[in-house]
Design a protein around this motif. Structure first.
Motif, PDB file in Angstrom:
ATOM      1  N   GLY A  48       0.498  -0.962  -0.137  1.00 15.45           N
ATOM      2  CA  GLY A  48       0.113  -0.184   0.011  1.00 15.45           C
ATOM      3  C   GLY A  48       0.791   1.157   0.119  1.00 15.45           C
ATOM      4  O   GLY A  48       1.886   1.184  -0.319  1.00 15.45           O
ATOM      5  N   ARG A  49      -0.352   2.318   0.409  1.00 14.21           N
ATOM      6  CA  ARG A  49       0.814   3.970   0.009  1.00 14.21           C
ATOM      7  C   ARG A  49       2.381   3.772   1.346  1.00 14.21           C
ATOM      8  O   ARG A  49       2.106   2.600   2.291  1.00 14.21           O
ATOM      9  CB  ARG A  49      -0.617   4.908   0.902  1.00 14.21           C
ATOM     10  N   TYR A  50       3.183   5.032   1.093  1.00  7.70           N
ATOM     11  CA  TYR A  50       3.905   4.733   1.902  1.00  7.70           C
ATOM     12  C   TYR A  50       3.797   5.930   2.948  1.00  7.70           C
ATOM     13  O   TYR A  50       2.535   7.637   2.886  1.00  7.70           O
ATOM     14  CB  TYR A  50       5.337   5.462   1.532  1.00  7.70           C
ATOM     15  N   GLU A  71       7.950   6.373   6.321  1.00  9.61           N
ATOM     16  CA  GLU A  71       8.305   5.514   5.334  1.00  9.61           C
ATOM     17  C   GLU A  71       9.076   6.431   4.872  1.00  9.61           C
ATOM     18  O   GLU A  71      10.198   6.304   4.060  1.00  9.61           O
ATOM     19  CB  GLU A  71       7.543   4.608   4.644  1.00  9.61           C
ATOM     20  N   LYS A  72       8.906   7.508   4.137  1.00 10.72           N
ATOM     21  CA  LYS A  72       9.029   8.944   3.583  1.00 10.72           C
ATOM     22  C   LYS A  72      10.676   9.594   4.201  1.00 10.72           C
ATOM     23  O   LYS A  72      11.284   9.323   2.928  1.00 10.72           O
ATOM     24  CB  LYS A  72       8.273   9.731   2.639  1.00 10.72           C
ATOM     25  N   GLU A  73      10.596   9.333   5.283  1.00 12.29           N
ATOM     26  CA  GLU A  73      11.441   9.851   5.687  1.00 12.29           C
ATOM     27  C   GLU A  73      13.077   9.223   5.645  1.00 12.29           C
ATOM     28  O   GLU A  73      13.832   9.262   5.909  1.00 12.29           O
ATOM     29  CB  GLU A  73      11.486  10.241   7.253  1.00 12.29           C
ATOM     30  N   LYS A  74      11.867   7.915   6.540  1.00 10.93           N
ATOM     31  CA  LYS A  74      13.417   6.988   5.922  1.00 10.93           C
ATOM     32  C   LYS A  74      13.980   6.661   4.842  1.00 10.93           C
ATOM     33  O   LYS A  74      14.745   6.127   5.078  1.00 10.93           O
ATOM     34  CB  LYS A  74      12.871   5.262   6.676  1.00 10.93           C
ATOM     35  N   LEU A 109      11.844  -2.213  -6.723  1.00 11.29           N
ATOM     36  CA  LEU A 109      11.457  -1.430  -7.378  1.00 11.29           C
ATOM     37  C   LEU A 109      10.260  -0.469  -6.665  1.00 11.29           C
ATOM     38  O   LEU A 109      10.553   0.809  -7.428  1.00 11.29           O
ATOM     39  CB  LEU A 109      10.109  -1.842  -8.872  1.00 11.29           C
ATOM     40  N   SER A 110       9.756   0.076  -5.995  1.00 11.58           N
ATOM     41  CA  SER A 110       8.955   0.076  -5.112  1.00 11.58           C
ATOM     42  C   SER A 110       9.703   1.269  -4.637  1.00 11.58           C
ATOM     43  O   SER A 110       8.909   2.509  -4.608  1.00 11.58           O
ATOM     44  CB  SER A 110       7.603  -0.402  -4.185  1.00 11.58           C
ATOM     45  N   VAL A 111      10.657   1.181  -3.169  1.00 15.06           N
ATOM     46  CA  VAL A 111      11.625   1.863  -3.302  1.00 15.06           C
ATOM     47  C   VAL A 111      12.112   2.500  -4.577  1.00 15.06           C
ATOM     48  O   VAL A 111      12.362   4.012  -3.974  1.00 15.06           O
ATOM     49  CB  VAL A 111      12.748   1.255  -2.610  1.00 15.06           C
ATOM     50  N   GLU A 146       9.933   9.950  -6.527  1.00 15.22           N
ATOM     51  CA  GLU A 146       7.949  11.293  -6.797  1.00 15.22           C
ATOM     52  C   GLU A 146       8.965  12.252  -5.402  1.00 15.22           C
ATOM     53  O   GLU A 146       8.609  12.678  -5.038  1.00 15.22           O
ATOM     54  CB  GLU A 146       7.535   9.929  -6.589  1.00 15.22           C
ATOM     55  N   ILE A 147       9.871  11.732  -4.224  1.00 18.56           N
ATOM     56  CA  ILE A 147       9.850  12.563  -3.473  1.00 18.56           C
ATOM     57  C   ILE A 147      11.616  13.412  -3.366  1.00 18.56           C
ATOM     58  O   ILE A 147      11.390  13.845  -2.029  1.00 18.56           O
ATOM     59  CB  ILE A 147       9.361  11.839  -2.127  1.00 18.56           C
ATOM     60  N   LYS A 148      12.341  12.598  -4.011  1.00 16.23           N
ATOM     61  CA  LYS A 148      13.651  12.502  -4.140  1.00 16.23           C
ATOM     62  C   LYS A 148      13.491  15.059  -4.544  1.00 16.23           C
ATOM     63  O   LYS A 148      14.644  15.546  -3.522  1.00 16.23           O
ATOM     64  CB  LYS A 148      14.564  12.570  -5.297  1.00 16.23           C
ATOM     65  N   SER A 149      12.505  14.949  -4.618  1.00 17.07           N
ATOM     66  CA  SER A 149      12.852  17.105  -4.842  1.00 17.07           C
ATOM     67  C   SER A 149      11.485  17.665  -4.937  1.00 17.07           C
ATOM     68  O   SER A 149      10.332  17.035  -4.682  1.00 17.07           O
ATOM     69  CB  SER A 149      13.307  17.582  -6.470  1.00 17.07           C
ATOM     70  N   ALA A 150      11.094  18.232  -4.255  1.00 21.78           N
ATOM     71  CA  ALA A 150      10.232  19.578  -4.822  1.00 21.78           C
ATOM     72  C   ALA A 150       8.914  19.492  -6.053  1.00 21.78           C
ATOM     73  O   ALA A 150       9.113  20.261  -6.406  1.00 21.78           O
ATOM     74  CB  ALA A 150      10.102  20.814  -3.772  1.00 21.78           C
ATOM     75  N   ILE A 151       8.597  18.194  -5.842  1.00 20.96           N
ATOM     76  CA  ILE A 151       7.576  17.560  -6.986  1.00 20.96           C
ATOM     77  C   ILE A 151       6.599  18.887  -7.328  1.00 20.96           C
ATOM     78  O   ILE A 151       5.531  18.615  -6.342  1.00 20.96           O
ATOM     79  CB  ILE A 151       7.298  16.296  -6.874  1.00 20.96           C
ATOM     80  N   ASN A 152       6.020  19.375  -8.373  1.00 17.36           N
ATOM     81  CA  ASN A 152       4.639  19.890  -8.561  1.00 17.36           C
ATOM     82  C   ASN A 152       4.061  19.341  -9.068  1.00 17.36           C
ATOM     83  O   ASN A 152       3.845  18.908  -9.914  1.00 17.36           O
ATOM     84  CB  ASN A 152       5.515  21.378  -9.248  1.00 17.36           C
ATOM     85  N   TYR A 153       2.445  19.602  -8.377  1.00 13.04           N
ATOM     86  CA  TYR A 153       1.438  18.861  -9.176  1.00 13.04           C
ATOM     87  C   TYR A 153       0.876  19.697  -9.677  1.00 13.04           C
ATOM     88  O   TYR A 153      -0.403  18.324 -10.360  1.00 13.04           O
ATOM     89  CB  TYR A 153       0.975  17.690  -7.343  1.00 13.04           C
TER      90      TYR A 153
END
Length: 349
Positions: free
Chosen positions: A130-132, A136-139, A163-165, A171-178
């Motif tokens: 499921g979702r992070y 988990e994102k910080e880890k 593949l998941s990590v 996706e999270i390594k920088s300030a992503i604009n959505y």
């Protein structure tokens, strides 16, 4: 077998073989070439794209039979041996003795590497968590800072698949604009793709580079060329504010808008072009059944339209032009459209 001969023989089965690295060609010559020739004798084409339910069941059967044959007590140990260092040597020996590569790919007309990756995805207990969470994102960011892009190591620490990590970090390594794409972001994307294409042209066809250099920002776009796979993680890095999947989706939209020049895509001459493109791309999938077609990717390739729209266009083609279409298989319908209708449409165009 030397490298050039291997590449030449594989080209019969894999049209995009020129884009495959030398090291991969060597592996495929050993693992796949004889298999491909045997499938050809049986009248079976080599397939790519999504795995069918029938193929998934065959992979499961192959894995279970290999476990029974060798006594290895779990699919995870077989396919993720590095997670079990105390059993690693024994498992590697059993794989060698019992022809693991041959057994795992039995009955499936696809490159061995794709079958192996599919098996790993199917049998990885860490793959469906499921979702992070925020924790988990910080880890993940902390582990990447410590171990770099060693996704195997990070996957073990986080109990997630490789593949998941890797994809989540992208996706999270920088300030992503959505939000909506700005003009500056779109221009960065255009420049990144152009730079990639310039490098590709320089490698594959140096003479064509001069026309690219002299062209303006619109004229260098070539649909067939640019619908080839692009290095999206590299393009993501150059854009900076979007992750790779967003870049790919935006590029499909940009490409469609540039090529249609603001005209309506499915009327008149453009309608003919759309039908021709749809038939060609369906034929290139070598799908045996409609369920094997990735309609989302196909709709992006045809134009900025929904999958339902593309499916309805295909339905109209087969009903209008394929005699006794209800009695034909999906692949027979595609072959008929490609062999009989496509030449007529191209002549009309």
């Amino acid at each position: 077998m030397d490298l050039d001969t291997a590449r030449q023989e594989l080209e019969e089965f894999i049209p995009h073989v020129k884009n495959i690295s030398d090291s991969s060609i060597k592996k495929m010559a050993g693992r796949d070439l004889m298999r491909f020739k045997e499938f050809k004798k049986q009248g079976m084409a080599i397939k790519f794209g999504r795995f069918t339910q029938k193929e998934n069941k065959q992979i499961q059967k192959n894995v279970e039979e290999f476990l029974s044959l060798t006594g290895i007590d779990s699919a995870e140990k077989l396919l993720f041996t590095s997670r079990y260092p105390e059993d690693k040597d024994t498992i590697h020996r059993l794989k060698m003795e019992h022809n693991f590569c041959e057994k795992i790919s039995e009955g499936i007309p696809r490159p061995w590497r794709l079958i192996y990756y599919r098996a790993r995805k199917m049998f990885d207990p860490h793959n469906y968590k499921g979702r992070y969470s925020k924790d988990e994102k910080e880890k993940l960011k902390k582990y990447q800072a410590l171990h770099g892009n060693n996704w195997m190591k990070i996957s073990e620490l986080m109990s997630r698949s490789n593949l998941s990590v890797a994809m989540k970090y992208s996706e999270i390594k920088s300030a992503i604009n959505y939000g909506p794409w700005t003009k500056e972001e779109t221009q960065k994307l255009m420049n990144a793709v152009k730079e990639v294409m310039r490098r590709r042209l320089k490698t594959e066809n140096p003479s064509s580079l001069s026309s690219l250099e002299q062209s303006n920002t619109d004229l260098w776009i070539d649909r067939e060329q640019l619908n080839q796979p692009l290095p999206w993680t590299e393009i993501e890095t150059k854009v900076g504010s979007r992750y790779w999947r967003q870049c790919k989706q935006k590029w499909n939209s940009v490409l469609t808008n540039k090529l249609t020049r603001g005209q309506q895509l499915y009327r008149g001459i453009n309608g003919l072009r759309a039908k021709i493109n749809l038939i060609k791309r369906l034929y290139e999938t070598k799908a045996e059944d409609a369920s094997e077609v990735n309609w989302d990717e196909l709709s992006n390739a045809i134009g900025d339209v929904s999958r339902a729209y593309v499916q309805s266009k295909f339905y109209k083609l087969k009903v209008s032009f394929v005699p006794l279409w209800k009695r034909r298989t999906f692949s027979e319908i595609i072959d008929y459209l490609y062999e009989k209708k496509l030449p007529e449409l191209e002549e009309q165009l």
